[in-house]
Design a protein around this motif. Structure first.
Motif, PDB file in Angstrom:
ATOM      1  N   VAL A 179       0.867  -1.189   0.000  1.00 59.52           N
ATOM      2  CA  VAL A 179       0.000   0.000   0.000  1.00 59.52           C
ATOM      3  C   VAL A 179       0.900   1.233   0.000  1.00 59.52           C
ATOM      4  O   VAL A 179       1.844   1.324   0.795  1.00 59.52           O
ATOM      5  CB  VAL A 179      -0.912   0.046   1.254  1.00 59.52           C
ATOM      6  CG1 VAL A 179      -1.736   1.339   1.268  1.00 59.52           C
ATOM      7  CG2 VAL A 179      -1.832  -1.162   1.311  1.00 59.52           C
ATOM      8  N   VAL A 180       0.625   2.149  -0.922  1.00 55.20           N
ATOM      9  CA  VAL A 180       1.274   3.470  -0.930  1.00 55.20           C
ATOM     10  C   VAL A 180       0.142   4.481  -0.774  1.00 55.20           C
ATOM     11  O   VAL A 180      -0.859   4.398  -1.491  1.00 55.20           O
ATOM     12  CB  VAL A 180       2.014   3.726  -2.270  1.00 55.20           C
ATOM     13  CG1 VAL A 180       2.402   5.194  -2.413  1.00 55.20           C
ATOM     14  CG2 VAL A 180       3.252   2.842  -2.371  1.00 55.20           C
ATOM     15  N   THR A 181       0.283   5.409   0.165  1.00 51.23           N
ATOM     16  CA  THR A 181      -0.784   6.412   0.339  1.00 51.23           C
ATOM     17  C   THR A 181      -0.326   7.764  -0.188  1.00 51.23           C
ATOM     18  O   THR A 181       0.875   8.008  -0.339  1.00 51.23           O
ATOM     19  CB  THR A 181      -1.153   6.588   1.830  1.00 51.23           C
ATOM     20  OG1 THR A 181      -0.016   7.098   2.529  1.00 51.23           O
ATOM     21  CG2 THR A 181      -1.585   5.280   2.448  1.00 51.23           C
ATOM     22  N   ASN A 182      -1.305   8.606  -0.476  1.00 58.66           N
ATOM     23  CA  ASN A 182      -0.947  10.014  -0.639  1.00 58.66           C
ATOM     24  C   ASN A 182      -1.529  10.766   0.540  1.00 58.66           C
ATOM     25  O   ASN A 182      -2.373  10.246   1.262  1.00 58.66           O
ATOM     26  CB  ASN A 182      -1.350  10.604  -1.992  1.00 58.66           C
ATOM     27  CG  ASN A 182      -2.735  10.272  -2.413  1.00 58.66           C
ATOM     28  OD1 ASN A 182      -3.268   9.252  -2.002  1.00 58.66           O
ATOM     29  ND2 ASN A 182      -3.337  11.105  -3.208  1.00 58.66           N
ATOM     30  N   ALA A 183      -1.031  11.985   0.734  1.00 59.62           N
ATOM     31  CA  ALA A 183      -1.394  12.717   1.947  1.00 59.62           C
ATOM     32  C   ALA A 183      -2.829  13.199   1.881  1.00 59.62           C
ATOM     33  O   ALA A 183      -3.430  13.287   0.809  1.00 59.62           O
ATOM     34  CB  ALA A 183      -0.468  13.912   2.115  1.00 59.62           C
ATOM     35  N   ASN A 184      -3.351  13.545   3.020  1.00 63.61           N
ATOM     36  CA  ASN A 184      -4.597  14.291   3.144  1.00 63.61           C
ATOM     37  C   ASN A 184      -4.497  15.519   2.213  1.00 63.61           C
ATOM     38  O   ASN A 184      -3.412  16.057   2.003  1.00 63.61           O
ATOM     39  CB  ASN A 184      -4.676  14.673   4.621  1.00 63.61           C
ATOM     40  CG  ASN A 184      -5.516  15.849   4.887  1.00 63.61           C
ATOM     41  OD1 ASN A 184      -5.075  16.975   4.759  1.00 63.61           O
ATOM     42  ND2 ASN A 184      -6.737  15.595   5.260  1.00 63.61           N
ATOM     43  N   CYS A 185      -5.627  15.939   1.651  1.00 62.76           N
ATOM     44  CA  CYS A 185      -5.607  16.993   0.621  1.00 62.76           C
ATOM     45  C   CYS A 185      -4.974  18.309   1.088  1.00 62.76           C
ATOM     46  O   CYS A 185      -4.168  18.911   0.369  1.00 62.76           O
ATOM     47  CB  CYS A 185      -7.019  17.237   0.101  1.00 62.76           C
ATOM     48  SG  CYS A 185      -8.294  17.117   1.368  1.00 62.76           S
ATOM     49  N   SER A 186      -5.281  18.754   2.298  1.00 62.74           N
ATOM     50  CA  SER A 186      -4.708  20.022   2.777  1.00 62.74           C
ATOM     51  C   SER A 186      -3.218  19.881   3.039  1.00 62.74           C
ATOM     52  O   SER A 186      -2.426  20.792   2.768  1.00 62.74           O
ATOM     53  CB  SER A 186      -5.394  20.464   4.062  1.00 62.74           C
ATOM     54  OG  SER A 186      -6.758  20.591   3.843  1.00 62.74           O
ATOM     55  N   THR A 187      -2.829  18.715   3.575  1.00 62.96           N
ATOM     56  CA  THR A 187      -1.406  18.483   3.849  1.00 62.96           C
ATOM     57  C   THR A 187      -0.604  18.504   2.555  1.00 62.96           C
ATOM     58  O   THR A 187       0.526  19.004   2.514  1.00 62.96           O
ATOM     59  CB  THR A 187      -1.206  17.109   4.533  1.00 62.96           C
ATOM     60  OG1 THR A 187      -2.097  17.005   5.631  1.00 62.96           O
ATOM     61  CG2 THR A 187       0.225  16.934   4.994  1.00 62.96           C
ATOM     62  N   THR A 188      -1.188  17.951   1.490  1.00 71.20           N
ATOM     63  CA  THR A 188      -0.462  17.891   0.216  1.00 71.20           C
ATOM     64  C   THR A 188      -0.055  19.291  -0.246  1.00 71.20           C
ATOM     65  O   THR A 188       1.095  19.520  -0.635  1.00 71.20           O
ATOM     66  CB  THR A 188      -1.342  17.221  -0.873  1.00 71.20           C
ATOM     67  OG1 THR A 188      -1.691  15.918  -0.425  1.00 71.20           O
ATOM     68  CG2 THR A 188      -0.618  17.132  -2.198  1.00 71.20           C
ATOM     69  N   GLY A 189      -1.003  20.236  -0.198  1.00 64.57           N
ATOM     70  CA  GLY A 189      -0.696  21.599  -0.626  1.00 64.57           C
ATOM     71  C   GLY A 189       0.381  22.216   0.253  1.00 64.57           C
ATOM     72  O   GLY A 189       1.340  22.827  -0.236  1.00 64.57           O
ATOM     73  N   LEU A 190       0.241  22.023   1.565  1.00 65.64           N
ATOM     74  CA  LEU A 190       1.197  22.600   2.500  1.00 65.64           C
ATOM     75  C   LEU A 190       2.592  21.996   2.287  1.00 65.64           C
ATOM     76  O   LEU A 190       3.593  22.721   2.202  1.00 65.64           O
ATOM     77  CB  LEU A 190       0.724  22.341   3.944  1.00 65.64           C
ATOM     78  CG  LEU A 190       1.581  22.964   5.036  1.00 65.64           C
ATOM     79  CD1 LEU A 190       1.511  24.493   4.993  1.00 65.64           C
ATOM     80  CD2 LEU A 190       1.143  22.477   6.432  1.00 65.64           C
ATOM     81  N   ALA A 191       2.655  20.669   2.176  1.00 65.93           N
ATOM     82  CA  ALA A 191       3.956  19.995   2.037  1.00 65.93           C
ATOM     83  C   ALA A 191       4.671  20.440   0.765  1.00 65.93           C
ATOM     84  O   ALA A 191       5.891  20.651   0.757  1.00 65.93           O
ATOM     85  CB  ALA A 191       3.761  18.479   2.044  1.00 65.93           C
ATOM     86  N   LEU A 192       3.911  20.618  -0.327  1.00 64.86           N
ATOM     87  CA  LEU A 192       4.557  21.044  -1.573  1.00 64.86           C
ATOM     88  C   LEU A 192       5.098  22.469  -1.457  1.00 64.86           C
ATOM     89  O   LEU A 192       6.199  22.761  -1.915  1.00 64.86           O
ATOM     90  CB  LEU A 192       3.579  20.929  -2.740  1.00 64.86           C
ATOM     91  CG  LEU A 192       3.508  19.515  -3.321  1.00 64.86           C
ATOM     92  CD1 LEU A 192       2.209  19.293  -4.080  1.00 64.86           C
ATOM     93  CD2 LEU A 192       4.706  19.246  -4.233  1.00 64.86           C
TER      94      LEU A 192
END
Ligand SMILES: NC(=O)c1ccc[n+]([C@@H]2O[C@H](COP(=O)([O-])OP(=O)(O)OC[C@H]3O[C@@H](n4cnc5c(N)ncnc54)[C@H](OP(=O)(O)O)[C@@H]3O)[C@@H](O)[C@H]2O)c1
Length: 339
Positions: free
Chosen positions: A144-157
């Motif tokens: 399993v590979v996950t992607n981040a929660n939607c808000s976290t994704t924007g912040l992390a980038l």
């Protein structure tokens, strides 16, 4: 090249529909299996789904029939790669079972993000974390590979290219669209002309996931609010650094930031700064190329030694389906020979 057969778990929901759209005419992947509730089994996608995306339903999916989520049905589809858009409680049960059966799962659900060997992958920020699929037993076993929660994704980038200045403290407030609550989601009676200052579990996810993805451990203060907007999450951010950069340094870092691999879903510029003080607004969240994968920043300023800005992330593309598909593209690039 023959395209790799893939399936979508939860193909009828908000994120499932975003998968259907992102995977149209994909050079590496074809969609052979679409799963949803048992009651939809055998029904045509176009007849069953209330299409929510701000673009037309792709022709390839219209006549495809929905299946149940039984392991048998998924095995019979001949797909090895599965994109999961399942609610977290169902994902917590089904994803480990499917992994045991040898499937490669790229998931949007939060259920397994805290498992040590399950990466929360954003290819531009922590591509190396994909290797942890080997600790799950790949290539002999599934993963399993996950992607981040939607808000976290924007912040992390937005933060990834600023890590070298030493991020000590992050204060972030989110203004999250209703598509983030799934479909049918919340009642119009609750959200129309209103704001909901609580999104269950969201603030905790942003703290944990930001640290796991970026490999940093700053103080993080988060407030999440649901707003009556269809697509796109806006965030206001204040940062305290060890070595505070100038505003020009921050803009330069965003400008030079890029993935070190090329793929169909990877934007040439993952973070774009907009000088117009009235931007970024959720209305532009599907812009950029490829659509919806760019994080926009704006209103950069310095006050009391802190750096502040606004960011916009497309929650269902970059923060969900597009991110998962990009993760699968990275997997094919690194391990494609194993398929
Ligand atoms: N929306 C976002 O912006 C976003 C962003 C990042 C991550 N996520 C995560 O992605 C996942 C999906 O979110 P969503 O917003 O797309 O949710 P959603 O709109 O509620 O869709 C859920 C999907 O799962 C299916 N499903 C639900 N219960 C089922 C059951 N018992 N058996 C079979 N299928 C079932 C639904 O099928 P039916 O239509 O047949 O019920 C539907 O296809 C969640 O884990 C969410 O936290 C969402």
């Amino acid at each position: 090249m023959n395209r790799v057969k893939t399936g979508i778990l939860g193909a009828t929901g908000s994120v499932g529909q975003a998968f259907v759209w992102v995977l149209r005419e994909h050079p590496l992947f074809s969609v052979e299996y679409i799963g949803a509730s048992d009651s939809r089994e055998g029904k045509m996608y176009s007849e069953e789904v209330h299409w929510l995306m701000p673009c037309s339903m792709p022709g390839y999916i219209k006549d495809l029939k929905l299946s149940s989520l039984s392991i048998e049905a998924i095995k019979n589809s001949g797909c090895k790669i599965l994109f999961s858009a399942l609610p977290s409680d169902l994902a917590a049960k089904l994803e480990p079972e499917l992994r045991k059966e040898g499937f490669y799962i790229f998931s949007n659900a939060g259920a397994m993000r805290r498992e040590e060997n399950v990466p929360i992958l954003i290819p531009e920020t922590n591509a190396e974390s994909l290797q942890s699929i080997e600790n799950q037993g790949f290539p002999g076993k599934g993963f399993v590979v996950t992607n981040a929660n939607c808000s976290t994704t924007g912040l992390a980038l937005a933060l990834a290219p600023l890590r070298s200045f030493g991020i000590e403290e992050i204060t972030v407030s989110t203004y999250q669209s209703i598509s983030g609550a799934g479909y049918p989601g919340m009642s119009a009676m609750d959200i129309q002309g209103n704001l909901i200052p609580h999104i269950s579990g969201e603030e905790e996810k942003m703290v944990y996931e930001t640290c796991k993805i970026l490999g940093i451990d700053p103080v993080i203060l988060v407030s999440c609010v649901r707003v009556p907007v269809k697509f796109g999450h806006l965030e206001t951010v204040w940062l305290k650094f060890t070595d505070t950069p100038s505003l020009a340094d921050v803009k330069e870092a965003w400008k030079n930031f890029k993935a070190d691999f090329v793929s169909h879903s990877t934007p040439k510029k993952p973070v774009i700064y907009i000088e117009d003080e009235t931007q970024p607004q959720p209305a532009i969240s599907f812009e950029g190329n490829p659509g919806g994968m760019t994080v926009y920043t704006g209103r950069l300023r310095k006050e009391n030694g802190k750096i502040g800005f606004v960011l916009l992330v497309n929650n269902i593309i970059r923060g969900a389906a597009g991110g998962s598909v990009q993760n699968a593209e990275l997997f094919i690039e690194k391990y494609g020979g194993s398929l």
